[in-house]
Design a protein around this motif. Structure first.
Motif, PDB file in Angstrom:
ATOM      1  N   TRP B 121     -12.519   0.281  -8.143  1.00  0.00           N
ATOM      2  CA  TRP B 121     -13.481  -0.341  -9.063  1.00  0.00           C
ATOM      3  C   TRP B 121     -14.927  -0.254  -8.628  1.00  0.00           C
ATOM      4  N   MET B 131     -14.754  -4.555 -12.280  1.00  0.00           N
ATOM      5  CA  MET B 131     -13.301  -4.480 -12.196  1.00  0.00           C
ATOM      6  C   MET B 131     -12.637  -4.635 -13.561  1.00  0.00           C
ATOM      7  N   MET B 135      -8.236  -5.927 -11.507  1.00  0.00           N
ATOM      8  CA  MET B 135      -7.678  -6.703 -10.393  1.00  0.00           C
ATOM      9  C   MET B 135      -6.383  -7.386 -10.809  1.00  0.00           C
ATOM     10  N   GLU B 136      -6.383  -7.926 -12.021  1.00  0.00           N
ATOM     11  CA  GLU B 136      -5.173  -8.606 -12.500  1.00  0.00           C
ATOM     12  C   GLU B 136      -4.041  -7.630 -12.759  1.00  0.00           C
ATOM     13  N   GLN B 139      -2.741  -6.614  -9.318  1.00  0.00           N
ATOM     14  CA  GLN B 139      -2.104  -7.695  -8.562  1.00  0.00           C
ATOM     15  C   GLN B 139      -0.849  -8.227  -9.247  1.00  0.00           C
ATOM     16  N   LYS B 140      -0.796  -8.172 -10.568  1.00  0.00           N
ATOM     17  CA  LYS B 140       0.248  -8.908 -11.290  1.00  0.00           C
ATOM     18  C   LYS B 140       1.214  -8.082 -12.129  1.00  0.00           C
ATOM     19  N   PRO B 166     -14.433  -1.130  -1.484  1.00  0.00           N
ATOM     20  CA  PRO B 166     -13.953  -2.479  -1.818  1.00  0.00           C
ATOM     21  C   PRO B 166     -12.601  -2.441  -2.543  1.00  0.00           C
ATOM     22  N   LEU B 167     -11.709  -3.319  -2.141  1.00  0.00           N
ATOM     23  CA  LEU B 167     -10.363  -3.310  -2.709  1.00  0.00           C
ATOM     24  C   LEU B 167     -10.327  -3.878  -4.126  1.00  0.00           C
ATOM     25  N   THR B 168      -9.441  -3.322  -4.917  1.00  0.00           N
ATOM     26  CA  THR B 168      -9.082  -3.920  -6.200  1.00  0.00           C
ATOM     27  C   THR B 168      -8.026  -4.995  -5.951  1.00  0.00           C
ATOM     28  N   ALA B 169      -7.050  -4.652  -5.125  1.00  0.00           N
ATOM     29  CA  ALA B 169      -6.044  -5.628  -4.665  1.00  0.00           C
ATOM     30  C   ALA B 169      -5.349  -5.048  -3.440  1.00  0.00           C
ATOM     31  N   PRO B 170      -4.994  -5.903  -2.484  1.00  0.00           N
ATOM     32  CA  PRO B 170      -4.257  -5.419  -1.318  1.00  0.00           C
ATOM     33  C   PRO B 170      -2.765  -5.265  -1.626  1.00  0.00           C
TER      34      PRO B 170
END
Lengths: 227, 225
Positions: B121, B131, B135-136, B139-140, B166-170
């Motif tokens: 992102w 983003m 991110m959602e 992550q989800k 930078p991470l979007t999600a780990p």
């Protein structure tokens, strides 16, 4: 029921002031109150130091981009600004402050604002720079981010149909952030593509009830069409 | 859905990625290459596409539409809906994502780490699109499939020891598909799961500066049936 139909000039002059926080509906072009925004842009000297809460930064030359370009905005809170390279430059050069929030949490922070909930807790953004500097809470052994609610002074949204009382209905993908924003501001101006007699919309179909709405104004022709 | 000429590498990875989509799934497609996925699905695969700006049941692009049309996808392109589609607002749209009702998110990437971290992102100072709902989705979604060229423009593998961006999600990527290989996250670590017939194990790991284990039994690239 009250007749809330007025001109866009009256609605803006009545409710919008410099220094306010404005929530602006729309995702892409659907739901964007172009007529109201262009009026505010046409009085750049009168409406300044605005904080805008809007999903995206529009495209160059339309919508809130006009306000951004004219220096009427001190801060934009958004989720995605990728369709407006000019604004990305403004942001990177430090001309305008910009806070980016994950889209669903952006919507939930507004929902909380409208619903009288001071903050929400979420795991979205944990382990990313979104979490930096945010308060956290431990719940059942899990760390959660505390996201304060968002409220605004005035919501500006564009509906497909509104009745004269202010009940509003959206077509297709135009609804996006418009309804929740209409619940989270002291004043709500609904710009409508079509205004019908009160009672013509089926009560079960109404997306934003008129109790939230202060003014209904007719949407003009899309200013960017024909370019 | 989107219009541009695809390279043969892109066609290869899209065809392989289409095999990950199962009948009956609810699927979100990221902007860009993932939007080309539907045309590679078998005709009898019934998939419900979620568009995060507010509907499920997204159909094909609408050539008669414009960005001002009442039905646009999250990238602003006019599109159609299929019978049974439903429109809603952003709250409901992300309840679908966060609540566990999205089976698959197909996303692009700048970088994927060997532990499944995703960066897609932000390139600080250069490209800051935001983003959006990424991110959602990362992550989800019940499963995250990243599709990407094997190498970036500098010849570096997209699969990296650690994301520099930078991470979007780990630890979110379940599967990474490139034109050379399929990688799957097993016990918290990406491993080589399948290799395109034009490549061997060595070239399937070219440009990847990390130790990537192989699955005990590599999956065939194509269905033999």
């Amino acid at each position: 029921m009250l007749d809330r139909v007025t001109t866009v000039e009256n609605a803006v002059a009545g409710y919008v002031r410099s220094g306010q926080t404005l929530m602006v509906g729309g995702f892409g072009r659907g739901g964007v109150p172009f007529t109201t925004l262009h009026l505010i842009a046409n009085h750049a000297d009168k409406y300044r130091d605005l904080t805008l809460i809007k999903n995206d930064a529009n495209e160059p030359g339309i919508g809130i981009d006009l306000l951004l370009k004219q220096g009427q905005v001190k801060k934009l809170i958004a989720t995605h600004i990728g369709l407006n390279p000019e604004f990305i430059r403004q942001m990177n050069d430090g001309e305008v402050e910009c806070e980016l929030i994950p889209q669903g949490i952006f919507a939930e922070k507004i929902r909380a604002g409208g619903a009288g909930i001071p903050a929400i807790m979420t795991d979205i953004g944990l382990g990313t720079e979104v979490a930096q500097g945010k308060a956290t809470y431990e719940l059942d052994g899990k760390t959660l981010l505390i996201e304060p609610c968002m409220r605004g002074d005035v919501a500006l949204v564009c509906a497909d149909i509104a009745d004269k009382a202010g009940n509003a209905w959206w077509c297709g993908s135009n609804r996006n952030m418009c309804v929740v924003m209409g619940t989270a501001c002291k004043r709500v101006i609904v710009e409508a593509k079509q205004i019908v007699e009160t009672g013509r919309l089926k009560a079960e179909d109404i997306h934003l009830p008129s109790v939230f709405v202060d003014a209904v104004v007719p949407a003009g022709p899309l200013p960017h069409r024909g370019n | 859905m989107a219009k541009r000429e695809l390279t043969s590498a892109e066609l290869t990875l899209l065809k392989r990625a289409a095999r990950e989509v199962r009948h009956g799934m609810v699927v979100n497609l990221g902007i860009g290459l993932p939007q080309f996925l539907p045309e590679h699905l078998p005709a009898d695969t019934d998939v419900t596409f979620h568009s995060e700006n507010g509907f499920v049941g997204m159909g094909e692009g609408n050539p008669e539409g414009t960005p001002d049309s009442d039905v646009i996808d999250a990238g602003g392109r006019a599109c159609r809906v299929v019978p049974g589609a439903a429109f809603f607002d952003s709250l409901t749209s992300f309840a679908i994502v966060r609540g566990g009702n999205l089976d698959l998110a197909v996303l692009g990437a700048f970088e994927v780490s060997v532990s499944g971290d995703l960066a897609n992102w932000k390139i600080p100072g250069k490209l800051t699109p935001g983003m959006g709902g990424g991110m959602e989705l990362a992550q989800k979604a019940n499963h995250v499939l990243v599709i990407s060229h094997h190498l970036d423009k500098r010849g570096r593998g997209k699969l990296v020891p650690q994301c520099s961006l930078p991470l979007t999600a780990p630890a979110c990527v379940g599967t990474l598909i490139t034109e050379r290989a399929v990688f799957r996250r097993v016990d918290g670590r990406m491993q080589l799961a399948s290799v395109h017939p034009d490549f061997d194990r060595e070239s399937a790991l070219e440009g990847i500066d990390a130790d990537v284990p192989s699955a005990e039994n590599l999956e065939p690239w194509e269905d033999k049936s």
